[in-house]
Scaffold this active site. Structure first.
Site, mmCIF file in Angstrom:
data_model
loop_
_atom_site.group_PDB
_atom_site.id
_atom_site.type_symbol
_atom_site.label_atom_id
_atom_site.label_comp_id
_atom_site.label_asym_id
_atom_site.label_seq_id
_atom_site.Cartn_x
_atom_site.Cartn_y
_atom_site.Cartn_z
ATOM 1 N N ASP A 177 -18.423 22.384 -23.853
ATOM 2 C CA ASP A 177 -19.030 23.114 -24.964
ATOM 3 C C ASP A 177 -20.121 24.078 -24.500
ATOM 4 O OD1 ASP A 177 -20.925 21.235 -24.282
ATOM 5 O OD2 ASP A 177 -21.673 21.039 -26.340
ATOM 6 N N SER B 123 -25.972 23.763 -28.602
ATOM 7 C CA SER B 123 -24.775 23.032 -28.216
ATOM 8 C C SER B 123 -23.494 23.786 -28.551
ATOM 9 C CB SER B 123 -24.789 21.653 -28.866
ATOM 10 O OG SER B 123 -23.759 20.851 -28.350
ATOM 11 N N HIS B 124 -22.661 23.199 -29.409
ATOM 12 C CA HIS B 124 -21.349 23.752 -29.711
ATOM 13 C C HIS B 124 -21.381 24.712 -30.902
ATOM 14 C CE1 HIS B 124 -22.422 20.105 -31.700
ATOM 15 N NE2 HIS B 124 -21.670 20.466 -32.720
ATOM 16 N N ASP C 145 -23.365 24.124 -24.094
ATOM 17 C CA ASP C 145 -24.377 23.727 -23.113
ATOM 18 C C ASP C 145 -23.849 22.755 -22.069
ATOM 19 O OD1 ASP C 145 -24.123 21.789 -25.102
ATOM 20 O OD2 ASP C 145 -26.136 21.020 -24.740
ATOM 21 N N LYS D 29 -25.310 13.439 -21.810
ATOM 22 C CA LYS D 29 -23.871 13.392 -21.588
ATOM 23 C C LYS D 29 -23.500 14.573 -20.697
ATOM 24 C CE LYS D 29 -23.285 15.382 -26.161
ATOM 25 N NZ LYS D 29 -23.798 14.898 -27.436
ATOM 26 N N ASP E 233 -22.409 19.707 -22.169
ATOM 27 C CA ASP E 233 -22.518 18.246 -22.179
ATOM 28 C C ASP E 233 -21.290 17.558 -22.783
ATOM 29 O OD1 ASP E 233 -23.122 19.013 -24.744
ATOM 30 O OD2 ASP E 233 -25.020 17.900 -24.877
ATOM 31 N N ARG E 234 -20.458 18.311 -23.495
ATOM 32 C CA ARG E 234 -19.258 17.690 -24.086
ATOM 33 C C ARG E 234 -18.022 17.979 -23.244
ATOM 34 N NH1 ARG E 234 -19.511 17.996 -30.655
ATOM 35 N NH2 ARG E 234 -21.664 17.291 -30.811
HETATM 36 C C1 G1P Z 1 -23.126 15.133 -33.471
HETATM 37 C C2 G1P Z 1 -22.232 14.060 -32.928
HETATM 38 C C3 G1P Z 1 -23.038 13.097 -32.086
HETATM 39 C C4 G1P Z 1 -23.791 13.866 -31.004
HETATM 40 C C5 G1P Z 1 -24.600 14.980 -31.622
HETATM 41 C C6 G1P Z 1 -25.244 15.851 -30.576
HETATM 42 O O1 G1P Z 1 -24.101 14.564 -34.283
HETATM 43 O O2 G1P Z 1 -21.571 13.367 -33.950
HETATM 44 O O3 G1P Z 1 -22.193 12.143 -31.533
HETATM 45 O O4 G1P Z 1 -24.648 13.017 -30.304
HETATM 46 O O5 G1P Z 1 -23.754 15.810 -32.422
HETATM 47 O O6 G1P Z 1 -24.314 16.460 -29.739
HETATM 48 P P1 G1P Z 1 -23.975 14.511 -35.888
HETATM 49 O O7 G1P Z 1 -23.767 15.927 -36.352
HETATM 50 O O8 G1P Z 1 -22.787 13.658 -36.182
HETATM 51 O O9 G1P Z 1 -25.262 13.896 -36.337
HETATM 52 ZN ZN ZN Z 2 -23.526 20.183 -26.321
#
Ligand code: G1P
Ligand code: ZN
Length: 543
Positions: free
Chosen positions: A277, A113-114, A279, A376, A281-282
């Site tokens: 981000d 992800s990010h 991948d 998302k 999705d954000r």
């Molecule tokens: C974080 C975000 C959550 C999201 C997840 C995956 O998780 O807060 O909303 O679904 O990344 O992208 P967290 O690190 O808070 O468990």
């Molecule tokens: Zn992501």
């Protein structure tokens, strides 16, 4: 086909969290680490002989290596076809769509992800099921259990597949189909949004900047925003995916997308700014001189979705993760539709979406999406915003202000404490949990507590329960404090404090956010003793 059974020894750390298995690249690069985990996933599945598997990732370092391993192992385990995005690229929502569109058995999404990428960065593997969404907890628990007992994995001897060439080939009898990552996704977007109206908006001189952060949305945004929608070339910046994201942190927030934010705050800045981000999705949404919090964005998108063709008959309901502000709740109430508060993580929306009980979902962490896929979707949110802007012919700032004037404003912030010692973080949460029963009725710094609990969710569709999803403390005036530990961090613990204060439609909507929330910042320090437990004076990141 010549299936080879290779001996392996189990790893004890392959526990997939909310978003799949995420570790440093150096961990994934250990001999047999990837193979062990993939075999655990395949062993947890049933009746997939001859079926289709979708495979792709965000292009980060190690993506190509894992894709080649996956192809060989999928063939050895009996899949009939693997669909791979060209160059090994698929955004997370793009992969979700392909699984649904091609009625695949499931998919493997390779991403952290990010989180930063590169040899020193992170990597991740997530398995998605046939509805296109992340595997539910019962599946991921099974994978973890199997990974700890793994003694062999199955593979075949075969050359690497050239991921850069579109078309079909076979690996040990299994079909490998390299497809354009963007085209099916772009077609889906065209069924949801009024592309003519958005094209006319750009043609009228509307200016936008989309920062793809050298991550996977570059090719998608270029094809859709600059291609199909006719935005001028240069609207999409950092549009070429790089294995290390150009050394950046592909997290579209006010810290890592600060340049974009600064540009939008300038007098001569563009009308609209957005980012996504690693991948895809954000999303980050910034209007000219107006940052839109993800929680507000969810509420505004839900309130205006009917302006887009895909949602013209209205939405069935809204779901938000528990820490997300209650702004969307007020929209649902006014519309007389269902509203659901779920634990953090997109997978909790899956049942509600499948059952048709909600249409739009969102999280405070910059995730918004709808029933078009089961993840998302960053670009979807950007396109829905563009559709709304094209129809309403108002600025982002005017739309946001109108919204507050109608529903009130939920001032909102999140304070993160990264890389806290895990024992201290757990100690803080345990100590706070002890206090909860006594809080209701107490008045703290002038704020009266109405409820205090450790959030537990009961899924109304399948009846399952998830306990200990974060501490909620609610106050009489609609203010709220949430304290929880991240489930996605890769080092130590990340403590997250979420603060929210409600200001009525006729209230003062022009306060600076941190100042507006100062009383709650003081209350949370008093109750949770963050300084004492963490030894920190200030959060690592404020969003
Ligand atoms: C974080 C975000 C959550 C999201 C997840 C995956 O998780 O807060 O909303 O679904 O990344 O992208 P967290 O690190 O808070 O468990
Ligand atoms: Zn992501």
């Amino acid at each position: 086909m010549n299936v080879k059974e290779i001996a392996t020894t189990p790893f004890d750390d392959q526990n997939p969290g909310t978003s799949g298995l995420r570790k440093r690249v150096s961990v994934f690069a250990q001999p047999n680490y990837v193979e062990n985990y993939l075999q655990a996933i395949f062993d947890s599945l049933e009746d997939f002989a001859g079926a289709t598997l979708v495979v792709g990732g965000d292009g980060r370092f190690y993506n190509d290596v894992v894709i080649q391993k996956t192809i060989r192992m999928a063939a050895a385990n009996g899949f009939g076809r693997v669909i791979v995005g060209r160059g090994g690229l698929l955004s997370t929502p793009g992969a979700s769509h392909l699984i649904r569109h091609y009625k695949a058995f499931g998919g493997l999404v390779l991403s952290a992800s990010h989180n930063p990428g590169g040899p020193e960065g992170d990597f991740g593997i997530k398995y998605n099921v046939a509805n296109g969404g992340p595997a539910p907890e019962k599946n991921t628990n099974a994978v973890y259990a199997l990974s700890q007992k793994m003694s062999r994995y199955l593979t075949v001897e075969a050359d690497d597949v050239d991921l850069s060439v579109l078309g079909k080939s076979t690996v040990a009898g299994m079909v490998v189909e390299i497809i354009d990552p963007v085209s099916d996704y772009a077609a889906l977007m065209q069924t949801l949004f009024d592309f003519d109206a958005i094209r006319a908006l750009f043609a009228s001189g509307f200016r936008m900047q989309f920062d793809a952060m050298h991550a996977v949305t570059g090719p998608y945004a270029k094809a859709i925003i600059e291609g199909l929608l006719g935005a001028p070339e240069g609207t999409v910046i950092n549009g070429v995916p790089l294995p290390d994201f150009g050394g950046g942190h592909p997290d579209p927030n006010l810290v890592y997308a600060k340049d974009l934010y600064d540009l939008l705050m300038r007098d001569d800045g563009p009308d609209f700014g957005a980012a996504s981000d690693g991948d895809g999705d954000r999303n980050l949404i910034v209007g000219h001189k107006r940052f839109v919090t993800p929680s507000d964005s969810l509420a505004i998108l839900a309130a205006n979705a009917h302006l887009a063709p895909g949602y013209k008959n209205g939405i069935a309901g809204i779901a938000r993760s528990m820490p997300t502000s209650a702004a969307a709740d007020r929209v649902a109430e006014a519309m007389g539709i269902e509203m659901h508060e779920t634990p953090t993580g997109w997978k909790f929306f899956g049942n509600l979406l499948d059952a048709g009980r909600v249409t739009i979902c969102g999280e405070e962490s910059a995730g918004t999406g709808s029933d078009h896929v089961r993840e998302k979707d960053g670009l979807w949110a950007v396109l829905l915003w563009l559709n709304i802007l094209a129809v309403r012919q108002q600025s982002v700032d005017a739309i946001v202000r109108d919204h507050w004037a109608k529903y009130g404003r939920n001032y909102y912030t999140r304070h993160d404490y990264d890389e806290v010692d895990a024992e201290q973080a757990n100690g803080l949460v345990a100590a706070l949990r002890q206090k909860l029963a006594d809080l209701p009725g107490q008045v703290i710094e002038g704020y009266k507590v109405t409820y205090a609990d450790d959030f537990a969710y009961h899924d109304p569709v399948d009846g399952s329960s998830s306990a200990h999803q974060g501490i909620r403390i609610g106050f009489e005036d609609g203010s709220r404090i949430v304290v929880r530990l991240s489930g996605t961090g890769t080092v130590g613990a990340t403590l997250r404090l979420y603060l929210e204060r409600y200001e009525a439609p006729d209230g003062d909507h022009d306060q600076e956010t941190q100042a507006a929330l100062q009383p709650l910042i003081e209350i949370v320090e008093k109750l949770a003793e963050v300084r004492r437990w963490t030894g920190r004076d200030a959060p690592s990141v404020i969003t």
